[in-house]
Design a protein around this motif. Structure first.
Motif, PDB file in Angstrom:
ATOM      1  N   SER A  50      -8.167  -7.302 -11.006  1.00 24.67           N
ATOM      2  CA  SER A  50      -7.570  -6.419 -12.052  1.00 24.67           C
ATOM      3  C   SER A  50      -6.002  -6.005 -11.413  1.00 24.67           C
ATOM      4  O   SER A  50      -5.346  -5.563 -12.174  1.00 24.67           O
ATOM      5  CB  SER A  50      -8.098  -5.116 -12.053  1.00 24.67           C
ATOM      6  OG  SER A  50      -8.236  -4.289 -11.044  1.00 24.67           O
ATOM      7  N   LEU A  51      -5.749  -6.672 -10.160  1.00 32.02           N
ATOM      8  CA  LEU A  51      -4.341  -6.166  -9.698  1.00 32.02           C
ATOM      9  C   LEU A  51      -3.599  -7.502  -9.779  1.00 32.02           C
ATOM     10  O   LEU A  51      -4.025  -8.328  -9.821  1.00 32.02           O
ATOM     11  CB  LEU A  51      -4.642  -5.878  -7.956  1.00 32.02           C
ATOM     12  CG  LEU A  51      -5.483  -4.563  -7.784  1.00 32.02           C
ATOM     13  CD1 LEU A  51      -5.685  -4.512  -6.365  1.00 32.02           C
ATOM     14  CD2 LEU A  51      -5.006  -3.191  -8.466  1.00 32.02           C
ATOM     15  N   GLU A  52      -2.419  -7.157  -9.945  1.00 27.77           N
ATOM     16  CA  GLU A  52      -1.107  -8.086 -10.260  1.00 27.77           C
ATOM     17  C   GLU A  52      -1.178  -8.957  -8.853  1.00 27.77           C
ATOM     18  O   GLU A  52      -1.038 -10.052  -8.670  1.00 27.77           O
ATOM     19  CB  GLU A  52       0.235  -7.703 -10.572  1.00 27.77           C
ATOM     20  CG  GLU A  52       0.157  -6.783 -11.885  1.00 27.77           C
ATOM     21  CD  GLU A  52      -0.050  -5.285 -11.248  1.00 27.77           C
ATOM     22  OE1 GLU A  52       0.116  -4.432 -12.525  1.00 27.77           O
ATOM     23  OE2 GLU A  52      -0.382  -4.924 -10.180  1.00 27.77           O
ATOM     24  N   LEU A  83      -7.422  -4.110  -2.200  1.00 28.57           N
ATOM     25  CA  LEU A  83      -6.491  -4.795  -1.687  1.00 28.57           C
ATOM     26  C   LEU A  83      -7.054  -5.531  -0.530  1.00 28.57           C
ATOM     27  O   LEU A  83      -7.847  -5.134   0.515  1.00 28.57           O
ATOM     28  CB  LEU A  83      -5.331  -3.737  -1.136  1.00 28.57           C
ATOM     29  CG  LEU A  83      -4.692  -2.870  -2.199  1.00 28.57           C
ATOM     30  CD1 LEU A  83      -3.923  -1.897  -1.581  1.00 28.57           C
ATOM     31  CD2 LEU A  83      -3.816  -3.923  -3.088  1.00 28.57           C
ATOM     32  N   ASN A  84      -6.541  -6.739  -0.279  1.00 28.54           N
ATOM     33  CA  ASN A  84      -6.526  -7.493   0.927  1.00 28.54           C
ATOM     34  C   ASN A  84      -5.341  -7.496   1.882  1.00 28.54           C
ATOM     35  O   ASN A  84      -4.597  -7.987   1.540  1.00 28.54           O
ATOM     36  CB  ASN A  84      -7.170  -8.803   0.634  1.00 28.54           C
ATOM     37  CG  ASN A  84      -7.514  -9.641   1.922  1.00 28.54           C
ATOM     38  OD1 ASN A  84      -7.911  -9.285   2.779  1.00 28.54           O
ATOM     39  ND2 ASN A  84      -6.838 -11.074   1.724  1.00 28.54           N
ATOM     40  N   VAL A  85      -5.341  -6.659   2.880  1.00 26.34           N
ATOM     41  CA  VAL A  85      -4.127  -6.331   3.498  1.00 26.34           C
ATOM     42  C   VAL A  85      -4.100  -7.052   4.937  1.00 26.34           C
ATOM     43  O   VAL A  85      -5.017  -6.900   5.808  1.00 26.34           O
ATOM     44  CB  VAL A  85      -3.971  -5.030   3.773  1.00 26.34           C
ATOM     45  CG1 VAL A  85      -2.889  -4.686   4.708  1.00 26.34           C
ATOM     46  CG2 VAL A  85      -3.705  -4.200   2.349  1.00 26.34           C
ATOM     47  N   SER A 276      11.477  -3.518  -7.167  1.00 23.09           N
ATOM     48  CA  SER A 276      10.902  -4.808  -7.966  1.00 23.09           C
ATOM     49  C   SER A 276       9.413  -4.661  -7.573  1.00 23.09           C
ATOM     50  O   SER A 276       8.754  -5.091  -8.538  1.00 23.09           O
ATOM     51  CB  SER A 276      11.557  -6.148  -7.261  1.00 23.09           C
ATOM     52  OG  SER A 276      11.499  -6.270  -6.274  1.00 23.09           O
ATOM     53  N   PHE A 277       8.841  -4.419  -6.513  1.00 23.16           N
ATOM     54  CA  PHE A 277       7.807  -4.317  -6.323  1.00 23.16           C
ATOM     55  C   PHE A 277       6.853  -3.329  -7.229  1.00 23.16           C
ATOM     56  O   PHE A 277       5.732  -3.688  -7.749  1.00 23.16           O
ATOM     57  CB  PHE A 277       7.353  -3.930  -4.631  1.00 23.16           C
ATOM     58  CG  PHE A 277       5.765  -4.181  -4.230  1.00 23.16           C
ATOM     59  CD1 PHE A 277       5.073  -5.185  -3.930  1.00 23.16           C
ATOM     60  CD2 PHE A 277       4.956  -3.170  -4.696  1.00 23.16           C
ATOM     61  CE1 PHE A 277       4.082  -5.333  -3.630  1.00 23.16           C
ATOM     62  CE2 PHE A 277       3.602  -3.086  -4.091  1.00 23.16           C
ATOM     63  CZ  PHE A 277       3.220  -4.263  -3.683  1.00 23.16           C
ATOM     64  N   PRO A 282       2.615  -2.737 -10.758  1.00 22.44           N
ATOM     65  CA  PRO A 282       2.412  -1.459 -11.043  1.00 22.44           C
ATOM     66  C   PRO A 282       0.993  -0.960 -10.579  1.00 22.44           C
ATOM     67  O   PRO A 282       0.781  -0.064  -9.901  1.00 22.44           O
ATOM     68  CB  PRO A 282       2.897  -1.028 -12.363  1.00 22.44           C
ATOM     69  CG  PRO A 282       2.652  -2.445 -13.003  1.00 22.44           C
ATOM     70  CD  PRO A 282       3.206  -3.282 -12.094  1.00 22.44           C
ATOM     71  N   LYS A 283      -0.057  -1.789 -10.913  1.00 22.64           N
ATOM     72  CA  LYS A 283      -1.349  -1.430 -10.446  1.00 22.64           C
ATOM     73  C   LYS A 283      -1.547  -1.661  -9.018  1.00 22.64           C
ATOM     74  O   LYS A 283      -2.281  -0.772  -8.344  1.00 22.64           O
ATOM     75  CB  LYS A 283      -2.154  -2.314 -11.083  1.00 22.64           C
ATOM     76  CG  LYS A 283      -2.305  -2.191 -12.826  1.00 22.64           C
ATOM     77  CD  LYS A 283      -3.409  -3.238 -13.439  1.00 22.64           C
ATOM     78  CE  LYS A 283      -3.471  -2.605 -15.036  1.00 22.64           C
ATOM     79  NZ  LYS A 283      -4.345  -3.864 -15.699  1.00 22.64           N
ATOM     80  N   THR A 284      -1.020  -2.509  -8.280  1.00 18.01           N
ATOM     81  CA  THR A 284      -1.090  -2.868  -6.880  1.00 18.01           C
ATOM     82  C   THR A 284      -0.526  -1.694  -6.242  1.00 18.01           C
ATOM     83  O   THR A 284      -1.001  -1.232  -5.285  1.00 18.01           O
ATOM     84  CB  THR A 284      -0.503  -4.316  -6.747  1.00 18.01           C
ATOM     85  OG1 THR A 284      -1.032  -5.114  -7.307  1.00 18.01           O
ATOM     86  CG2 THR A 284      -0.585  -4.508  -5.204  1.00 18.01           C
TER      87      THR A 284
END
Length: 464
Positions: A50-52, A83-85, A276-277, A282-284
């Motif tokens: 669901s995240l960009e 998130l995969n960080v 710009s991020f 925005p969801k991320t």
């Protein structure tokens, strides 16, 4: 007047930076490190699909304030929010900032003044739209001085019982007996709260830090070694590099003052991204801020602090022994000294990750991760006071709104059920500052002019 840097000082600085880069590159990517055990305690509530942009590279510098990032990875707060960080260990705070600007990093902690100074184009740099919506922590740093200052009579600030005049006399003895080439103090980066606090402190006792001090930039891991070889007489940095220097450890210095004793409640690091991020993902971005808020809450809990201190001592993060990382996190802080006396002060205010005691803030619903745009204005007053920008920006309030996104933070915090202050501005009481001078965000120009010691013209700054 700005004092030109000597070739020797320049080469020392280049050597320190090169060493720091080499030090950092040994363990640059945390995600794949065998030193990192991940035991997720949080179940995912956001689907990565669901995240960009669910895969992120986030920077950190090997100091204590990497704690929320370490917790977010190992406890699964990033995972919880989809998130995969990959954490990238950065050699310096300049690398941490520039990694965002040049697109190598998606996000990273930066020194508190870096966001606004980047937007303004301070010190002749090309303006760049950095943004931040939260702090990583407040306090957690100190000014370490060497044996020479101790021998000339300077002692930890708290022993002066807030008598600035008495400290000023002791420091003046050292100043009068020491040529300017031996008055070399270091900070981690121009625009850092450390630079501003060092200059503020010296100005408060009548010493002009522009004409009477050589202030250089040095990566945190190189502070202790450079003091040992005599390249600097004092430095201001985040823990654990103050604790590491004291006599019962490396034996090269003592902590004169914690930053919180110069300005109680000051912001230290902020979580920066490109503008710009935020617009493109925005969801991320919401997931990133939520995971970091929860990690900061975890670090703030007294029941977790010993665990946090142990975690960040791993080779992956600071690589420092627990006896170095623990004081700044737990609060059992020893100022040190060269007379074999313990100067241990137990205070949970040593580092503030989320909860704020009333001695720091009496504003309803205030907490450490909330950014005050009025404090952003204070940082701009210091950039002006010390000549990093020619004048206080006419559109300073607009710059603060663009740089420190309290609007986004409130929306994100509300989704988490976290109440926030309703205002963006608050006055800073004189009791918060070492010299007793209050800050009214409604009159920043008058505040700048109230200081006798300040730069009247823009200055050139040199990295050493």
């Amino acid at each position: 007047m700005n004092i030109p840097r000597t070739r020797r000082a320049f080469l020392e600085g280049i050597g320190a930076t090169t060493a720091a880069i080499a030090f950092s590159s040994c363990q640059s990517q945390v995600k794949n490190s065998t030193d990192l055990s991940v035991n997720y305690t949080e179940k995912p509530i956001v689907d990565p699909a669901s995240l960009e942009k669910p895969n992120l590279t986030i920077g950190f510098v090997p100091v204590n304030d990497c704690a929320p990032f370490a917790i977010a990875v190992t406890k699964g707060f990033f995972h919880k929010y989809g998130l995969n960080v990959t954490l990238s260990r950065e050699a310096s705070w300049a690398n941490s900032r520039d990694g965002i600007i040049f697109g190598r990093l998606d996000a990273s902690p930066v020194v508190s003044g870096a966001v606004t100074n980047a937007r303004i184009g301070a010190e002749g740099a090309r303006p760049f739209p950095l943004c931040a919506a939260m702090t990583i922590h407040r306090h957690g740093n100190g000014l370490t001085m060497n044996r020479q200052l101790w021998n000339d009579g300077v002692r930890p600030w708290y022993t002066y019982n807030n008598n600035l005049e008495s400290f000023g006399r002791d420091l003046s003895k050292y100043w009068q007996n020491t040529p300017v080439d031996n008055r070399v103090w270091a900070v981690v980066l121009s625009s850092s709260i450390y630079e501003y606090l060092v200059r503020y402190l010296l100005g408060a006792v009548g010493i002009d830090p522009i004409s009477q001090l050589r202030l250089i930039i040095t990566p945190p891991p190189q502070m202790v070694s450079n003091m040992r070889i005599g390249s600097m007489q004092a430095y201001m940095v985040a823990e654990p590099w103050n604790t590491r220097a004291i006599s019962r450890n490396e034996g090269v210095g003592f902590t004169f003052v914690q930053g919180r004793e110069i300005w109680r409640g000051h912001p230290d690091r902020v979580l920066a991204v490109r503008e710009s991020f935020i617009n493109d993902y925005p969801k991320t971005y919401r997931s990133l801020v939520k995971s970091m808020i929860e990690a900061c809450q975890y670090c703030s809990n007294p029941a977790n602090r010993f665990e946090v201190a142990n975690l960040i001592s791993r080779r992956t993060f600071t690589g420092a022994a627990v006896k170095y990382t623990q004081p700044g996190i737990v609060g059992n802080f020893d100022y040190g000294g060269f007379d074999n006396q313990s100067r241990l002060v137990n205070d949970p205010e040593t580092t503030l990750f989320f909860d704020l005691p009333t001695s720091v803030s009496q504003v309803a619903n205030d907490h450490s991760t909330f950014l005050w745009q009025s404090q952003c204005l204070w940082l701009m007053t210091q950039a002006t006071r010390w000549g990093q920008i020619a004048e206080f920006p006419q559109k300073a309030e607009a710059i603060a709104r663009q740089a420190w996104r309290t609007d986004l933070y409130r929306e994100i915090a509300q989704e988490m059920g976290i109440p926030c202050p309703s205002e963006d501005y608050k006055p800073e009481a004189g009791t918060a500052f070492i010299d007793g001078k209050s800050f009214d965000p409604g009159d920043p120009v008058g505040y700048i002019r109230s200081f006798d010691i300040r730069v009247r013209n823009a200055q050139s700054f040199y990295i050493t």
